[in-house]
Design an enzyme around this catalytic site. Structure first.
Site, mmCIF file in Angstrom:
data_model
loop_
_atom_site.group_PDB
_atom_site.id
_atom_site.type_symbol
_atom_site.label_atom_id
_atom_site.label_comp_id
_atom_site.label_asym_id
_atom_site.label_seq_id
_atom_site.Cartn_x
_atom_site.Cartn_y
_atom_site.Cartn_z
ATOM 1 N N ILE A 24 0.868 -1.147 -0.043
ATOM 2 C CA ILE A 24 0.054 -0.181 0.073
ATOM 3 C C ILE A 24 0.975 1.099 0.140
ATOM 4 O O ILE A 24 0.661 2.207 -0.784
ATOM 5 C CB ILE A 24 -0.829 -0.090 1.013
ATOM 6 C CG1 ILE A 24 -1.910 -1.267 1.219
ATOM 7 C CG2 ILE A 24 -1.784 1.067 1.227
ATOM 8 C CD1 ILE A 24 -2.644 -1.396 2.450
ATOM 9 N N ALA A 25 1.930 1.379 1.018
ATOM 10 C CA ALA A 25 2.640 2.454 0.944
ATOM 11 C C ALA A 25 3.987 2.194 1.592
ATOM 12 O O ALA A 25 4.039 1.055 2.359
ATOM 13 C CB ALA A 25 1.961 3.652 1.801
ATOM 14 N N GLY A 27 6.823 4.261 4.111
ATOM 15 C CA GLY A 27 7.406 5.215 4.827
ATOM 16 C C GLY A 27 8.944 5.382 5.280
ATOM 17 O O GLY A 27 9.613 4.599 4.740
ATOM 18 N N GLY A 28 9.182 6.342 6.292
ATOM 19 C CA GLY A 28 10.429 6.439 6.676
ATOM 20 C C GLY A 28 10.885 5.299 7.684
ATOM 21 O O GLY A 28 12.165 4.845 7.695
ATOM 22 N N MET A 29 9.717 4.642 8.264
ATOM 23 C CA MET A 29 10.112 3.672 9.296
ATOM 24 C C MET A 29 9.380 2.407 8.965
ATOM 25 O O MET A 29 9.999 1.038 9.505
ATOM 26 C CB MET A 29 9.650 3.947 10.685
ATOM 27 C CG MET A 29 10.552 5.032 11.298
ATOM 28 S SD MET A 29 9.980 5.301 13.201
ATOM 29 C CE MET A 29 8.343 6.318 12.923
ATOM 30 N N THR A 31 6.967 -0.190 6.146
ATOM 31 C CA THR A 31 6.035 -0.452 4.714
ATOM 32 C C THR A 31 4.854 -1.182 4.972
ATOM 33 O O THR A 31 4.812 -1.857 6.105
ATOM 34 C CB THR A 31 6.762 -1.381 3.729
ATOM 35 O OG1 THR A 31 8.328 -0.748 3.554
ATOM 36 C CG2 THR A 31 6.047 -1.375 2.484
ATOM 37 N N VAL A 32 3.839 -0.525 4.381
ATOM 38 C CA VAL A 32 2.361 -1.133 4.739
ATOM 39 C C VAL A 32 1.928 -1.954 3.703
ATOM 40 O O VAL A 32 2.043 -1.477 2.392
ATOM 41 C CB VAL A 32 1.216 0.204 4.951
ATOM 42 C CG1 VAL A 32 -0.030 -0.524 5.502
ATOM 43 C CG2 VAL A 32 2.121 0.993 6.148
ATOM 44 N N LYS A 47 1.713 -3.494 9.072
ATOM 45 C CA LYS A 47 2.858 -2.650 8.723
ATOM 46 C C LYS A 47 4.307 -3.246 9.255
ATOM 47 O O LYS A 47 4.198 -3.751 10.318
ATOM 48 C CB LYS A 47 2.596 -1.464 9.768
ATOM 49 C CG LYS A 47 3.754 -0.611 9.950
ATOM 50 C CD LYS A 47 3.539 0.909 10.553
ATOM 51 C CE LYS A 47 2.534 1.705 9.452
ATOM 52 N NZ LYS A 47 2.244 3.004 9.793
ATOM 53 N N ASP A 141 3.841 12.295 16.781
ATOM 54 C CA ASP A 141 4.141 12.497 15.320
ATOM 55 C C ASP A 141 2.816 12.658 14.553
ATOM 56 O O ASP A 141 2.439 12.151 13.590
ATOM 57 C CB ASP A 141 4.984 11.200 14.631
ATOM 58 C CG ASP A 141 5.189 11.784 13.399
ATOM 59 O OD1 ASP A 141 5.645 12.980 12.868
ATOM 60 O OD2 ASP A 141 5.744 10.907 12.549
#
Length: 647
Positions: A24-25, A27-29, A31-32, A47, A141
């Site tokens: 799906i996506a 990110g910095g920390m 992957t989803v 995640k 965050d």
């Protein structure tokens, strides 16, 4: 190239339970992925942490702890965490799958939101943060990327606790700041510290961006932005949009105060202010009027010669006036000479035609509305005030019923609608909204000083369940009476919760057998007893307690008589190692016995052992310090002699 096809996790059964369908996506920390929980046959979002974090034991430990905390946080505006685990090098979270898009996607498409829409996004975000703050959790965050808007219009916040888990990693220990610079509070920048007010600051920055379409600070480097968070004051939205409502200026200013003490105490406090601001805005208020967006005083100047752009924000996303609908080009320029009457005939004809069409549409709509039905809107789990406003906008009459307690639905959220959502009703029907009063709580009543049976009756009358009864010695509370409760008096607990009683067993008779008379009587008086002694001939050490009544450990009342039987006090007696009054050991050397009375019992034991003596410790009042010692300190005895201590 389709990166999903090259992702090694796609198509794999993770941890023997989650079949990874697609990515799906990233990110910095983490992957989803979209995955199917084959055990429960449901779609979830998984995640998976990046390898650099998963290989850090400190991060993994903190990550597991945070996952457990977030899983216990149940709120309609929080993405639910189902599971956490590891599979080889993969550390993952299994979460609720929320079809939709992020608030960042919405801002990318629209540029900014009208005042009411901005608040209608922020209110559920603040409700989610408020629930977390009340549970002792901080997000750390808050940003549009972590706000999801579902396809059916719900708002959910994601990634609670992930930033805190990352704080434990080696990456942060090498100087990386956790959070997103554009939304980071001054205290996070300067000290790395965060509390509920830090989340409030980030929410204030996000509200500013929703209203204006841009963040308040821009810079060439992240550190330059961080510097401005620490040293600058966030400008008011009206600095960019003159028609921004003053209440929203105030809300942003309070939330983004540089000193945390000047901000709302937590997200719930900011939520109250946001709901009040939403209530005061005109119901018909849509987007702001189409005024150019002015650049901030410290921001970049508008690009010269580029229409529709000010301060980097495209104006094409704004609603433009439509005054040209009934006026054609001729009306704008004026009619050509010599054609005045003919120039106006077509326009009057168009005006008449529009009027007739509007009337026809209105009459037709009225005819069709007679006898038609409309569905009751989905209002469950929404703030009751906002739900009532939404229902009234749709033409319903709203009544607010008496709030009812509920363990699962948070306070002030709609828990029941009558008629039920999606029921077909006539336009203008009355809807009854029943809000949750939150979980029902009962305060533990004061039963201190009552006897056990009376205390149990009072607890039962308050709707609580008397449970375990524990006995404890007490110098002040008479035997059989309640000393305290667990949970304590006045603590709010769930109805029918179990409450333990701690009941006094009075004073416990200390063991003074073998103790010299003076020390024994002093200890008993200090414990609240009345010592009385008699002597009898005995071969034991003179003036030493050889028997006592009541027996050691007996439960008695304060002031009770303690009868002591002593060995004769007038008999001349020598310690076994003494020879004609001389203290001598086998090799002719004598060792002085340390005097340890009133010292900490453990320190006293260690000191005697270091001097070469054996130690026996017996309970007197059990106060942790030496109350009596035999043989007494100051005399000499052979190494290995047993010294008895009472504490």
């Amino acid at each position: 190239m389709d990166t999903t096809l090259t992702d090694p996790l796609v198509g794999r059964l993770l941890d023997g339970r989650y079949r990874v369908e697609s990515r799906i996506a990233r990110g910095g920390m983490a992957t989803v992925y979209l995955a199917l929980d084959v055990r429960l046959d449901r779609t979830v979002a998984v995640k998976v942490m990046h390898r650099s974090l998963a290989e850090d034991p400190a991060f993994v430990r903190r990550f597991i702890g945070e996952a457990k905390s977030v899983a216990s946080l149940s709120h309609p505006n929080v993405v639910q965490v189902f599971d956490q685990g590891t599979d080889g090098d993969n550390v993952y979270l299994s979460m609720e799958h929320v079809p939709g898009r992020t608030l960042r996607d919405v801002l990318r498409d629209r540029g900014r939101l009208p005042a009411r829409e901005a608040l209608e996004v922020m209110i559920p975000v603040l409700a989610a943060l408020g629930a977390a703050h009340q549970a002792g959790m901080i997000h750390r965050d808050v940003k549009p990327e972590n706000v999801l808007l579902t396809d059916d219009g719900r708002v959910k916040v994601v990634d609670f606790g992930l930033a805190r888990a990352a704080e434990a990693s080696n990456q942060t220990r090498t100087g990386m700041m956790i959070g997103t610079i554009g939304y980071m509070s001054p205290e996070q920048v300067t000290a790395g510290a965060a509390d509920a007010r830090s989340d409030v600051y980030s929410a204030g920055i996000m509200l500013f961006e929703l209203l204006t379409g841009r963040q308040p600070y821009e810079g060439e480097t992240p550190m330059s932005v961080a510097y401005r968070h620490v040293h600058d004051t966030v400008p008011m939205p009206s600095a960019l949009l003159p028609d921004c409502p003053p209440l929203l200026d105030t809300l942003v200013a309070q939330a983004t105060a540089r000193d945390p003490a000047n901000r709302p105490a937590d997200a719930t406090a900011m939520l109250v202010a946001a709901v009040e601001a939403h209530r005061t805005l005109p119901r018909e208020s849509g987007p702001f009027p189409s005024v150019p967006v002015s650049p901030l005083p410290t921001g970049p100047a508008p690009a010269p010669g580029v229409p529709g752009v000010a301060g980097g924000v495209p104006n094409h996303t704004l609603i433009q006036p439509r005054a040209d609908l009934l006026t054609g080009p001729a009306a704008d320029r004026g009619a050509p000479a010599g054609t005045g009457r003919r120039g106006f005939r077509p326009n009057w004809f168009l005006v008449a035609l529009v009027v007739v069409m509007i009337a026809a549409v209105g009459v037709t709509g009225w005819l069709f509305s007679q006898g038609s039905t409309v569905p009751v809107p989905e209002l469950l789990n929404k703030n009751v005030t906002l739900a009532a406003d939404e229902a009234r906008r749709l033409g319903f009459v709203v009544e607010i019923g008496e709030a009812q307690h509920d363990e699962k639905v948070a306070k002030d959220l709609v828990m029941r609608v009558d008629p039920a959502p999606k029921t077909e009703v006539e336009p203008g029907s009355t809807l009854v909204l029943v809000a949750s009063a939150g979980p029902k709580r009962v305060n533990v009543p004061n039963v201190v000083g009552m006897d056990e049976n009376a205390a149990k009756e009072k607890l039962a009358a308050a709707g609580l369940t008397p449970d375990d009864v524990k006995k404890q010695a007490s110098e002040t509370v008479p035997r059989g009476q309640v000393i305290r409760t667990s949970p304590g008096v006045g603590t709010p607990v769930k109805e029918n919760s179990k409450v333990d009683l701690i009941v006094s067993k009075g004073l416990v008779m200390p063991d003074v057998q073998g103790m010299p008379k003076d020390q024994a009587e002093q200890l008993l008086r200090e414990a609240g007893f009345d010592p009385q002694s008699v002597e009898q001939n005995d071969a034991a050490q003179p003036c030493t307690v050889i028997a006592q009544d009541p027996r050691p450990g007996a439960e008695v009342d304060k002031g009770a008589v303690a009868r002591l039987t002593l060995s004769a006090c007038s008999v001349e007696w020598h310690w076994p190692w003494e020879n004609n009054g001389e203290n001598v050991n086998e090799d002719g050397n004598a060792v002085y016995i340390p005097n340890v009375v009133f010292k900490d019992v453990r320190a006293a034991r260690d000191e005697l052992r270091a001097a070469g003596f054996k130690v026996e410790i017996r309970k007197g009042l059990n106060r942790g310090r030496v109350l009596a010692q035999t043989p007494p300190g100051g005399q000499q005895a052979p190494a290995g002699t047993k010294v008895t201590l009472w504490h």
